[in-house]
Write a protein that holds these residues in place. Structure first.
Motif, PDB file in Angstrom:
ATOM      1  N   HIS A  96       0.822  -1.217   0.000  1.00 44.54           N
ATOM      2  CA  HIS A  96       0.000   0.000   0.000  1.00 44.54           C
ATOM      3  C   HIS A  96       0.857   1.268   0.000  1.00 44.54           C
ATOM      4  CE1 HIS A  96       1.233   0.384   4.165  1.00 44.54           C
ATOM      5  NE2 HIS A  96       0.731   1.591   4.154  1.00 44.54           N
ATOM      6  N   GLY A  97       2.061   1.205   0.565  1.00 47.26           N
ATOM      7  CA  GLY A  97       2.876   2.401   0.721  1.00 47.26           C
ATOM      8  C   GLY A  97       3.532   2.901  -0.544  1.00 47.26           C
ATOM      9  N   TYR A  98       3.329   2.208  -1.655  1.00 52.57           N
ATOM     10  CA  TYR A  98       3.956   2.632  -2.910  1.00 52.57           C
ATOM     11  C   TYR A  98       3.045   3.496  -3.778  1.00 52.57           C
ATOM     12  CZ  TYR A  98       7.692  -0.657  -1.865  1.00 52.57           C
ATOM     13  OH  TYR A  98       8.746  -1.310  -1.273  1.00 52.57           O
ATOM     14  N   LEU A  99       1.763   3.554  -3.466  1.00 56.16           N
ATOM     15  CA  LEU A  99       0.838   4.333  -4.282  1.00 56.16           C
ATOM     16  C   LEU A  99       1.035   5.821  -4.026  1.00 56.16           C
ATOM     17  CD1 LEU A  99      -1.571   3.939  -6.277  1.00 56.16           C
ATOM     18  CD2 LEU A  99      -3.071   4.359  -4.309  1.00 56.16           C
ATOM     19  N   LYS A 100       1.186   6.590  -5.087  1.00 53.09           N
ATOM     20  CA  LYS A 100       1.321   8.038  -4.953  1.00 53.09           C
ATOM     21  C   LYS A 100       0.692   8.732  -6.149  1.00 53.09           C
ATOM     22  CE  LYS A 100       5.960   8.364  -7.030  1.00 53.09           C
ATOM     23  NZ  LYS A 100       7.342   8.833  -6.829  1.00 53.09           N
ATOM     24  N   LYS A 101       0.415  10.011  -5.962  1.00 51.47           N
ATOM     25  CA  LYS A 101      -0.225  10.813  -7.003  1.00 51.47           C
ATOM     26  C   LYS A 101       0.690  10.955  -8.213  1.00 51.47           C
ATOM     27  CE  LYS A 101      -3.449  13.804  -8.417  1.00 51.47           C
ATOM     28  NZ  LYS A 101      -4.850  13.413  -8.661  1.00 51.47           N
ATOM     29  N   TYR A 102       0.103  10.783  -9.411  1.00 49.50           N
ATOM     30  CA  TYR A 102       0.854  11.004 -10.652  1.00 49.50           C
ATOM     31  C   TYR A 102       0.479  12.372 -11.185  1.00 49.50           C
ATOM     32  CZ  TYR A 102       2.681  10.337 -15.384  1.00 49.50           C
ATOM     33  OH  TYR A 102       3.369  10.468 -16.566  1.00 49.50           O
ATOM     34  N   ARG A 119       2.515  11.597  -0.401  1.00 48.53           N
ATOM     35  CA  ARG A 119       2.199  10.807  -1.594  1.00 48.53           C
ATOM     36  C   ARG A 119       0.917  11.276  -2.284  1.00 48.53           C
ATOM     37  NH1 ARG A 119       0.912   5.685  -0.427  1.00 48.53           N
ATOM     38  NH2 ARG A 119       1.020   5.754   1.860  1.00 48.53           N
ATOM     39  N   GLY A 120       0.209  12.203  -1.669  1.00 47.31           N
ATOM     40  CA  GLY A 120      -0.977  12.779  -2.311  1.00 47.31           C
ATOM     41  C   GLY A 120      -2.193  11.884  -2.312  1.00 47.31           C
ATOM     42  N   ILE A 121      -2.301  10.983  -1.326  1.00 49.31           N
ATOM     43  CA  ILE A 121      -3.445  10.076  -1.342  1.00 49.31           C
ATOM     44  C   ILE A 121      -4.457  10.407  -0.243  1.00 49.31           C
ATOM     45  CG2 ILE A 121      -2.068   8.233  -2.340  1.00 49.31           C
ATOM     46  CD1 ILE A 121      -2.071   6.866   0.372  1.00 49.31           C
ATOM     47  N   VAL A 122      -4.240  11.515   0.484  1.00 47.67           N
ATOM     48  CA  VAL A 122      -5.196  11.930   1.506  1.00 47.67           C
ATOM     49  C   VAL A 122      -6.323  12.714   0.844  1.00 47.67           C
ATOM     50  CG1 VAL A 122      -5.513  13.267   3.620  1.00 47.67           C
ATOM     51  CG2 VAL A 122      -3.385  11.990   3.258  1.00 47.67           C
ATOM     52  N   ASN A 123      -7.556  12.358   1.150  1.00 45.35           N
ATOM     53  CA  ASN A 123      -8.735  13.016   0.561  1.00 45.35           C
ATOM     54  C   ASN A 123      -8.667  13.039  -0.963  1.00 45.35           C
ATOM     55  OD1 ASN A 123      -9.733  13.644   3.180  1.00 45.35           O
ATOM     56  ND2 ASN A 123      -8.430  15.476   3.241  1.00 45.35           N
ATOM     57  N   ALA A 124      -8.251  11.927  -1.527  1.00 41.00           N
ATOM     58  CA  ALA A 124      -8.085  11.837  -2.979  1.00 41.00           C
ATOM     59  C   ALA A 124      -9.215  11.069  -3.645  1.00 41.00           C
ATOM     60  CB  ALA A 124      -6.739  11.185  -3.310  1.00 41.00           C
ATOM     61  N   GLY A 125     -10.279  10.794  -2.906  1.00 39.72           N
ATOM     62  CA  GLY A 125     -11.418  10.120  -3.502  1.00 39.72           C
ATOM     63  C   GLY A 125     -11.283   8.613  -3.602  1.00 39.72           C
ATOM     64  N   LEU A 126     -10.387   8.008  -2.829  1.00 37.45           N
ATOM     65  CA  LEU A 126     -10.227   6.556  -2.869  1.00 37.45           C
ATOM     66  C   LEU A 126     -10.175   6.013  -1.444  1.00 37.45           C
ATOM     67  CD1 LEU A 126      -6.533   5.607  -3.517  1.00 37.45           C
ATOM     68  CD2 LEU A 126      -7.232   7.972  -3.580  1.00 37.45           C
ATOM     69  N   ASP A 127     -10.644   4.778  -1.275  1.00 36.85           N
ATOM     70  CA  ASP A 127     -10.595   4.123   0.020  1.00 36.85           C
ATOM     71  C   ASP A 127      -9.218   3.506   0.224  1.00 36.85           C
ATOM     72  OD1 ASP A 127     -13.189   4.691   0.843  1.00 36.85           O
ATOM     73  OD2 ASP A 127     -14.024   2.952  -0.197  1.00 36.85           O
ATOM     74  N   THR A 128      -8.567   3.908   1.273  1.00 35.25           N
ATOM     75  CA  THR A 128      -7.235   3.380   1.591  1.00 35.25           C
ATOM     76  C   THR A 128      -7.357   2.608   2.903  1.00 35.25           C
ATOM     77  OG1 THR A 128      -6.728   5.509   2.637  1.00 35.25           O
ATOM     78  CG2 THR A 128      -5.994   5.194   0.369  1.00 35.25           C
ATOM     79  N   ARG A 129      -7.760   1.352   2.800  1.00 30.64           N
ATOM     80  CA  ARG A 129      -8.094   0.561   3.986  1.00 30.64           C
ATOM     81  C   ARG A 129      -6.898   0.364   4.912  1.00 30.64           C
ATOM     82  NH1 ARG A 129     -12.682  -2.584   3.498  1.00 30.64           N
ATOM     83  NH2 ARG A 129     -12.348  -2.935   5.724  1.00 30.64           N
TER      84      ARG A 129
END
Length: 616
Positions: A203-209, A411-421
């Protein structure tokens, strides 16, 4: 099936250990077996046997010995107890190749010696012989790499059926100590990269492109040329699809690190897009040595396997051993021992998380990083490649990966419209440590008369952590200029989280993931063959020994209660004990809540499976 009993293999392993002892006699028999089997193998080479028959018999000898050794290590491991800190001789950070002559890395610093208290333990007569045996047996293990190597050239591939491959490599005597892994739902059938990007160890590799970033101009042309587009059900009301892109970026593996011959280069990039209605991410393109692959194309499934091969190499080598053991835990242990006196409140708080680090790192480095060790023979890189990879990624290490909320924001995944379980779970665990650190600091640092910034001892400790050559690479977020209650409590929580949660995610947690080599092999061969039997067997045994029982984070009985470490300072001591015990209560509440709300999930990091430090 993505379900398991309430008591998972990770939660049961300590209970299993109580039923299995490792007598010295077993070690003596194993040593005798090693010499005998080495002699038999040498004799087989002299006989005029058909090559296939000779290879098979030699492999049987090697596999039997190394499986026995793996079981002995598992049975011989036991949780650590923590002696009260005492004044000790200063530890000097020295260059890696000075301590380990056959590992040519200079910029990574390690302890010049093992502290005496780590060899003596809390109970000298119980712990001292065991720890000396650990060191001696590790030297014997490394010596046997040359005398009776775990690797056998010319072996067949593992079975095409992953369950049959595992059955052959994980015998009943292993299973009596630790139950076999459960295949996560995300790996069943065609791997679900979208689910793996937000749940589980990767999970820790996902980041905003960032489509507009100048560094991505060349990449964007490749995506356009391959006609990479969002899914057909893309919601136009969400705006331009290229504003909703995320990625896995493993292009750092293109840095010229030497691979074993015949393997694919692991440098790759996976492009994801958010699917608004379901709040999930979906892979839409993979750029690799194969070119650009898209869903539905002939190369797509293979490209997914290549991406997962890169992820599992990076997690085990870069995130786990280099990032946690060498770049985080080692400098933390050295700075804390050198600069905080034995009765200082911070060393007492951190002691369970750092104790045994120099000894454990010394032992594990010898077994895994020497020529012929686990890293070189299991993963994609040669020994030279491993050394170059560690040296380079150590310099680039960013300590904020150990703070889940700060890391997620970067990484830009906070409040990005996706569930990050997984991120949600990890943030909940982090806050347990954070609340403990805040309450603890209030006991020892008055907000007005004696704030942390007036503690010169603490400031020297922060200086050591931020030292450009011997501290944590690129420093930590707190220094003598910005230290206050808020910043210091978060830093302390980050250290505790790193040694417990982060270490388990990148280490023993891979038990249910990494052994399914049909989807995420540690090596990917260009000729299409599966892993050889020896590589897979060593992968299995390495993961098996990653799961040896260590001191649990959650206390099960009074013997595991380390609240006696609270500084002996009158009423503050009793209050500090209550802070420790409140932390335990919160962990128990999380465990109970997660267990009662949902079925068991392979991707979930339950508090009961966590250990308090990184050490074997």
């Amino acid at each position: 099936m993505n379900s398991a009993p309430m008591s998972s293999p990770h939660a049961r392993k300590a209970q299993t250990m109580r039923r299995h002892k490792a007598p010295v006699g077993s070690a003596i028999l194993l040593v005798a077996q090693g010499f005998t089997f080495a002699l038999l193998r040498w004799f087989l080479n002299l006989l005029p046997l058909p090559k296939r028959l000779s290879t098979g018999w030699q492999w049987a000898l090697r596999r039997s010995f190394w499986n026995n050794l793996a079981r002995l290590k598992f049975r011989g491991s036991r949780p650590q107890s923590f002696p009260v800190p005492r004044t000790a001789r200063t530890i000097t950070p020295v260059a890696f190749d000075r301590k380990f002559r056959n590992i040519p890395i200079r910029n990574i610093k390690v302890a010049d010696r093992i502290p005496r208290d780590e060899m003596r333990g809390r109970n000298f007569f119980r712990d001292w012989p065991h720890k000396w045996l650990m060191r001696i047996f590790t030297r014997y293990q490394v010596w046997m790499y040359r005398l009776l190597s775990p690797m056998q050239p010319g072996l067949d591939e593992i079975h095409a059926d992953p369950y049959e491959a595992l059955r052959q490599a994980y015998p009943k005597r292993h299973r009596a100590l630790l139950e076999p892994p459960v295949m996560p739902l995300e790996l069943q059938g065609s791997p679900d990269l979208g689910a793996l990007a937000v749940k589980g160890p990767y999970h820790g590799y996902l980041k905003k492109y960032d489509w507009e970033a100048g560094e991505n101009v060349q990449e964007n042309e490749a995506w356009r040329s391959a006609q990479v587009v969002p899914p057909p059900d893309w919601d136009d009301q969400a705006g331009p699809w290229n504003n909703h892109l995320f990625e896995w970026d493993f292009r750092s593996f293109d840095g010229g690190y030497q691979h074993h011959s015949g393997l694919y280069n692991l440098g790759c990039r996976v492009l994801f897009v958010v699917h608004g209605p379901t709040r999930t991410v979906r892979p839409i393109g993979i750029k690799s040595e194969l070119g650009v692959s898209k869903p539905g194309e002939p190369t797509w499934e293979f490209a997914k396997k290549l991406a997962l091969c890169a992820a599992t190499n990076h997690l085990s080598l870069v995130r786990h051993f280099n990032g946690i053991h060498l770049a985080s835990a080692a400098p933390l242990a050295i700075a804390t021992r050198n600069h905080l006196p034995p009765d200082h409140p911070l060393i007492r708080l951190l002691w369970p998380y750092i104790y045994h680090t120099p000894l454990s790192n010394h032992i594990v480095t010898r077994a895994q990083m020497v020529p012929g060790g686990d890293f070189e023979t299991v993963f994609s890189f040669t020994h030279r490649g491993i050394c170059d990879l560690f040296s380079h990624t150590y310099k680039e290490f960013d300590f904020t990966v150990n703070d889940p909320e700060t890391d997620a924001a970067q990484r830009g995944i906070v409040n990005a419209g996706l569930d990050t379980r997984t991120l949600k779970d990890l943030s909940e665990l982090f806050e347990v440590f954070h609340r403990q650190a805040k309450k603890y600091l209030v006991l020892y640092y008055d907000f007005h008369r004696y704030p942390p910034g007036k503690d010169e001892i603490l400031l020297h400790w922060l200086d050591a952590l931020n030292h450009s050559e011997t501290g944590i690479p690129n420093g930590v977020p707190v220094n003598r200029d910005n230290v206050d209650h808020a910043n210091l409590s978060r830093l302390l929580a980050t250290f505790m989280y790193m040694a417990t949660v982060q270490h388990d995610i990148a280490g023993s947690f891979l038990w249910n993931y990494q052994l399914w080599a049909h989807t995420q092999p540690p090596r990917l061969y260009k000729d299409g063959r599966r892993l050889p039997l020896d590589v897979y067997q060593r992968l299995v045994n390495a993961n098996f020994n990653l799961n040896v029982p260590r001191t649990p984070l959650m206390w099960r009985d009074l013997e595991e209660d380390w609240s006696y470490l609270a500084p002996p300072q009158g009423e503050q001591q009793a209050a500090a004990v209550q802070v420790w015990r409140k932390c335990q209560e919160e962990l128990e509440e999380i465990e109970k809540h997660w267990r009662s709300r949902d079925p068991w999930h392979a991707w979930r990091v339950y508090p009961s499976m966590l250990e308090v430090n990184i050490n074997d």
